[in-house]
Design a protein around this motif. Sequence first.
Motif, PDB file in Angstrom:
ATOM      1  N   ALA A  64      -7.551   8.044  21.689  1.00  0.00           N
ATOM      2  CA  ALA A  64      -7.889   8.460  23.054  1.00  0.00           C
ATOM      3  C   ALA A  64      -8.267   7.250  23.908  1.00  0.00           C
ATOM      4  O   ALA A  64      -9.106   6.433  23.519  1.00  0.00           O
ATOM      5  CB  ALA A  64      -9.037   9.465  23.025  1.00  0.00           C
ATOM      6  N   GLY A  65      -7.628   7.124  25.054  1.00  0.00           N
ATOM      7  CA  GLY A  65      -7.945   6.053  25.972  1.00  0.00           C
ATOM      8  C   GLY A  65      -7.283   4.727  25.682  1.00  0.00           C
ATOM      9  O   GLY A  65      -7.506   3.753  26.408  1.00  0.00           O
ATOM     10  N   ASN A  66      -6.447   4.656  24.623  1.00  0.00           N
ATOM     11  CA  ASN A  66      -5.766   3.405  24.296  1.00  0.00           C
ATOM     12  C   ASN A  66      -4.390   3.412  24.958  1.00  0.00           C
ATOM     13  O   ASN A  66      -3.502   4.156  24.536  1.00  0.00           O
ATOM     14  CB  ASN A  66      -5.628   3.256  22.786  1.00  0.00           C
ATOM     15  N   PRO A  67      -4.155   2.581  25.964  1.00  0.00           N
ATOM     16  CA  PRO A  67      -2.881   2.629  26.691  1.00  0.00           C
ATOM     17  C   PRO A  67      -1.690   2.138  25.883  1.00  0.00           C
ATOM     18  O   PRO A  67      -0.538   2.387  26.263  1.00  0.00           O
ATOM     19  CB  PRO A  67      -3.143   1.716  27.903  1.00  0.00           C
ATOM     20  N   ASN A  68      -1.927   1.446  24.778  1.00  0.00           N
ATOM     21  CA  ASN A  68      -0.821   0.943  23.958  1.00  0.00           C
ATOM     22  C   ASN A  68      -0.228   2.012  23.049  1.00  0.00           C
ATOM     23  O   ASN A  68       0.871   1.832  22.519  1.00  0.00           O
ATOM     24  CB  ASN A  68      -1.270  -0.241  23.105  1.00  0.00           C
ATOM     25  N   VAL A  69      -0.953   3.106  22.810  1.00  0.00           N
ATOM     26  CA  VAL A  69      -0.430   4.176  21.959  1.00  0.00           C
ATOM     27  C   VAL A  69       0.517   5.028  22.794  1.00  0.00           C
ATOM     28  O   VAL A  69       0.103   5.710  23.730  1.00  0.00           O
ATOM     29  CB  VAL A  69      -1.564   5.030  21.364  1.00  0.00           C
ATOM     30  N   LYS A  70       1.796   4.996  22.441  1.00  0.00           N
ATOM     31  CA  LYS A  70       2.829   5.637  23.248  1.00  0.00           C
ATOM     32  C   LYS A  70       3.295   6.970  22.677  1.00  0.00           C
ATOM     33  O   LYS A  70       3.868   7.785  23.416  1.00  0.00           O
ATOM     34  CB  LYS A  70       4.041   4.700  23.377  1.00  0.00           C
ATOM     35  N   ALA A  71       3.094   7.202  21.394  1.00  0.00           N
ATOM     36  CA  ALA A  71       3.528   8.462  20.790  1.00  0.00           C
ATOM     37  C   ALA A  71       2.675   8.753  19.563  1.00  0.00           C
ATOM     38  O   ALA A  71       2.275   7.838  18.836  1.00  0.00           O
ATOM     39  CB  ALA A  71       5.005   8.407  20.399  1.00  0.00           C
ATOM     40  N   LEU A  72       2.397  10.032  19.342  1.00  0.00           N
ATOM     41  CA  LEU A  72       1.632  10.506  18.189  1.00  0.00           C
ATOM     42  C   LEU A  72       2.566  11.328  17.307  1.00  0.00           C
ATOM     43  O   LEU A  72       3.288  12.192  17.802  1.00  0.00           O
ATOM     44  CB  LEU A  72       0.463  11.374  18.636  1.00  0.00           C
ATOM     45  N   VAL A  73       2.546  11.061  16.007  1.00  0.00           N
ATOM     46  CA  VAL A  73       3.389  11.798  15.066  1.00  0.00           C
ATOM     47  C   VAL A  73       2.485  12.382  13.986  1.00  0.00           C
ATOM     48  O   VAL A  73       1.833  11.632  13.243  1.00  0.00           O
ATOM     49  CB  VAL A  73       4.465  10.897  14.426  1.00  0.00           C
ATOM     50  N   TYR A  74       2.448  13.706  13.909  1.00  0.00           N
ATOM     51  CA  TYR A  74       1.597  14.398  12.948  1.00  0.00           C
ATOM     52  C   TYR A  74       2.453  14.870  11.777  1.00  0.00           C
ATOM     53  O   TYR A  74       3.406  15.642  11.963  1.00  0.00           O
ATOM     54  CB  TYR A  74       0.911  15.596  13.602  1.00  0.00           C
ATOM     55  N   ILE A  75       2.109  14.431  10.570  1.00  0.00           N
ATOM     56  CA  ILE A  75       2.843  14.797   9.360  1.00  0.00           C
ATOM     57  C   ILE A  75       1.941  15.684   8.504  1.00  0.00           C
ATOM     58  O   ILE A  75       0.989  15.202   7.889  1.00  0.00           O
ATOM     59  CB  ILE A  75       3.271  13.547   8.551  1.00  0.00           C
ATOM     60  N   ALA A  76       2.204  17.000   8.494  1.00  0.00           N
ATOM     61  CA  ALA A  76       1.357  17.944   7.755  1.00  0.00           C
ATOM     62  C   ALA A  76      -0.116  17.614   8.001  1.00  0.00           C
ATOM     63  O   ALA A  76      -0.903  17.453   7.067  1.00  0.00           O
ATOM     64  CB  ALA A  76       1.675  17.900   6.258  1.00  0.00           C
ATOM     65  N   ALA A  77      -0.488  17.541   9.266  1.00  0.00           N
ATOM     66  CA  ALA A  77      -1.771  16.963   9.648  1.00  0.00           C
ATOM     67  C   ALA A  77      -2.635  17.926  10.447  1.00  0.00           C
ATOM     68  O   ALA A  77      -2.152  18.894  11.031  1.00  0.00           O
ATOM     69  CB  ALA A  77      -1.537  15.694  10.472  1.00  0.00           C
ATOM     70  N   SER A 112     -17.304  10.354  12.739  1.00  0.00           N
ATOM     71  CA  SER A 112     -18.213   9.466  13.460  1.00  0.00           C
ATOM     72  C   SER A 112     -18.102   8.022  12.991  1.00  0.00           C
ATOM     73  O   SER A 112     -18.425   7.089  13.723  1.00  0.00           O
ATOM     74  CB  SER A 112     -19.662   9.950  13.311  1.00  0.00           C
ATOM     75  N   THR A 113     -17.641   7.823  11.761  1.00  0.00           N
ATOM     76  CA  THR A 113     -17.420   6.479  11.216  1.00  0.00           C
ATOM     77  C   THR A 113     -15.950   6.084  11.285  1.00  0.00           C
ATOM     78  O   THR A 113     -15.606   4.978  11.711  1.00  0.00           O
ATOM     79  CB  THR A 113     -17.883   6.413   9.750  1.00  0.00           C
ATOM     80  N   ASP A 114     -15.070   6.982  10.871  1.00  0.00           N
ATOM     81  CA  ASP A 114     -13.659   6.645  10.719  1.00  0.00           C
ATOM     82  C   ASP A 114     -12.955   6.434  12.051  1.00  0.00           C
ATOM     83  O   ASP A 114     -12.115   5.534  12.179  1.00  0.00           O
ATOM     84  CB  ASP A 114     -12.941   7.755   9.934  1.00  0.00           C
ATOM     85  N   ALA A 115     -13.254   7.258  13.054  1.00  0.00           N
ATOM     86  CA  ALA A 115     -12.565   7.131  14.342  1.00  0.00           C
ATOM     87  C   ALA A 115     -12.873   5.798  15.031  1.00  0.00           C
ATOM     88  O   ALA A 115     -11.943   5.121  15.491  1.00  0.00           O
ATOM     89  CB  ALA A 115     -12.908   8.317  15.245  1.00  0.00           C
ATOM     90  N   GLU A 163     -17.917  17.297  10.788  1.00  0.00           N
ATOM     91  CA  GLU A 163     -18.145  16.555  12.024  1.00  0.00           C
ATOM     92  C   GLU A 163     -17.108  16.959  13.075  1.00  0.00           C
ATOM     93  O   GLU A 163     -15.924  17.102  12.769  1.00  0.00           O
ATOM     94  CB  GLU A 163     -18.094  15.050  11.764  1.00  0.00           C
ATOM     95  N   ALA A 164     -17.548  17.112  14.299  1.00  0.00           N
ATOM     96  CA  ALA A 164     -16.693  17.640  15.366  1.00  0.00           C
ATOM     97  C   ALA A 164     -15.893  16.540  16.054  1.00  0.00           C
ATOM     98  O   ALA A 164     -16.355  15.401  16.197  1.00  0.00           O
ATOM     99  CB  ALA A 164     -17.542  18.377  16.406  1.00  0.00           C
ATOM    100  N   THR A 165     -14.698  16.907  16.495  1.00  0.00           N
ATOM    101  CA  THR A 165     -13.863  16.009  17.296  1.00  0.00           C
ATOM    102  C   THR A 165     -14.472  15.823  18.677  1.00  0.00           C
ATOM    103  O   THR A 165     -14.914  16.782  19.313  1.00  0.00           O
ATOM    104  CB  THR A 165     -12.438  16.588  17.419  1.00  0.00           C
ATOM    105  N   ARG A 166     -14.492  14.590  19.136  1.00  0.00           N
ATOM    106  CA  ARG A 166     -15.096  14.272  20.437  1.00  0.00           C
ATOM    107  C   ARG A 166     -14.055  13.963  21.512  1.00  0.00           C
ATOM    108  O   ARG A 166     -14.387  13.988  22.704  1.00  0.00           O
ATOM    109  CB  ARG A 166     -16.045  13.080  20.280  1.00  0.00           C
ATOM    110  N   ALA A 167     -12.851  13.620  21.110  1.00  0.00           N
ATOM    111  CA  ALA A 167     -11.787  13.316  22.074  1.00  0.00           C
ATOM    112  C   ALA A 167     -10.456  13.692  21.441  1.00  0.00           C
ATOM    113  O   ALA A 167     -10.293  13.604  20.224  1.00  0.00           O
ATOM    114  CB  ALA A 167     -11.800  11.830  22.445  1.00  0.00           C
ATOM    115  N   ALA A 168      -9.505  14.112  22.263  1.00  0.00           N
ATOM    116  CA  ALA A 168      -8.204  14.550  21.758  1.00  0.00           C
ATOM    117  C   ALA A 168      -7.099  13.816  22.513  1.00  0.00           C
ATOM    118  O   ALA A 168      -6.774  14.155  23.652  1.00  0.00           O
ATOM    119  CB  ALA A 168      -8.043  16.063  21.909  1.00  0.00           C
ATOM    120  N   ALA A 169      -6.511  12.818  21.842  1.00  0.00           N
ATOM    121  CA  ALA A 169      -5.539  11.937  22.494  1.00  0.00           C
ATOM    122  C   ALA A 169      -4.274  12.662  22.915  1.00  0.00           C
ATOM    123  O   ALA A 169      -3.594  12.250  23.857  1.00  0.00           O
ATOM    124  CB  ALA A 169      -5.189  10.781  21.551  1.00  0.00           C
ATOM    125  N   TRP A 170      -3.944  13.768  22.229  1.00  0.00           N
ATOM    126  CA  TRP A 170      -2.690  14.450  22.533  1.00  0.00           C
ATOM    127  C   TRP A 170      -2.676  15.097  23.923  1.00  0.00           C
ATOM    128  O   TRP A 170      -1.616  15.485  24.421  1.00  0.00           O
ATOM    129  CB  TRP A 170      -2.346  15.483  21.465  1.00  0.00           C
TER     130      TRP A 170
END
Length: 322
Positions: A74-87, A40-43, A165-172
């Motif tokens: 989520a909702g940011n049109p400039n983010v073109k790719a997500l890379v998860y590293i042991a995440a 709720s703070t970090d995102a 705390e629960a996730t509210r949006a999932a950009a993937w």
Amino acid sequence: MVLVHGGFADASASWSGVIKRLQRDGYPVVVPANPLRGLSTDAPYLASVLKSVKGPIILARHSYGGAVITNAAAGNPNVKALVYIAAFVTDKGDKLIDLLGKYPGSEIPDAINEVPFTNPDGTTGTHIYLKTDKFRSAFAADPPRSTTNVMQAAQRPASAAHLTEATRAAAWHDIPAWGLVAGTDKAIPPALQRFEYQRAGTYRPMEVPGASHSVMVSHPGTVERLIQAADRGRSTLHASQSGSSGDLPGDHRRVRGAGRHDAQSAQPDQGEDGPGAHVDRRPGSRKCASPTPAQPTSVHRPLVRLMFRRKGQVQRLRVAFP
């Protein structure tokens, strides 16, 4: 490139090797500090950082940073790719404490040291650190011991709230994703990583056998190459959506008939990561097979009690880990 660290770590200790390689190869890099207070703070904070970055963004994250940026991008049109590293790759409604309970193998519960702190409003929260004698095994077993000692001393605590705390949006759901599995991760079990990457439809996740949770420290060259593959891949996807043809480039091409959920184990490489690094950069050199994740365990045992104060009253939350 924007790189985001997770809990029990800071930006420089987590990403320094990857930062040097990306900068050497001409990429602009931003590595913001993750507050580690809870989603709720970090995102919202990381979302504001992303809005300040001009141009297309390749967004890589480690550990808890995956959950933060899954929400923040989520909702940011400039983010073109997500890379998860042991995440963590969370979906709407997910809580990290529930995900950690799906598969056995995490040493984090036994390694936690709880320290109370005072919130700005005067209430009491709980910081969680990793114990000195547990840090290497649980979090960073394969970097040099001298490096791990510095990481342990400089670790940043996370608020216990980040687990609940629960996730509210999932950009993937809207942004193409890539993933790397740390093969001997004792923080986020490899089976959980494979499950999450499969659910999120990541493009043929790379697996690094023998890698600990801090894989970007022990294998920075391998991690950089995956980030570069995501950059090339999003360009190919953009071209395809504009009417051009072609699959994803290099190792991370989609395999016809197999879908987006193919897992792969990289082959040994004696390149810049040194002996023990595992990556094969030859296009088409890997065999693909649909993963068969381990079955979730239904047996839980409480190992940690998180204690925090709400509205002047102390409440105890029993946290179940496998």
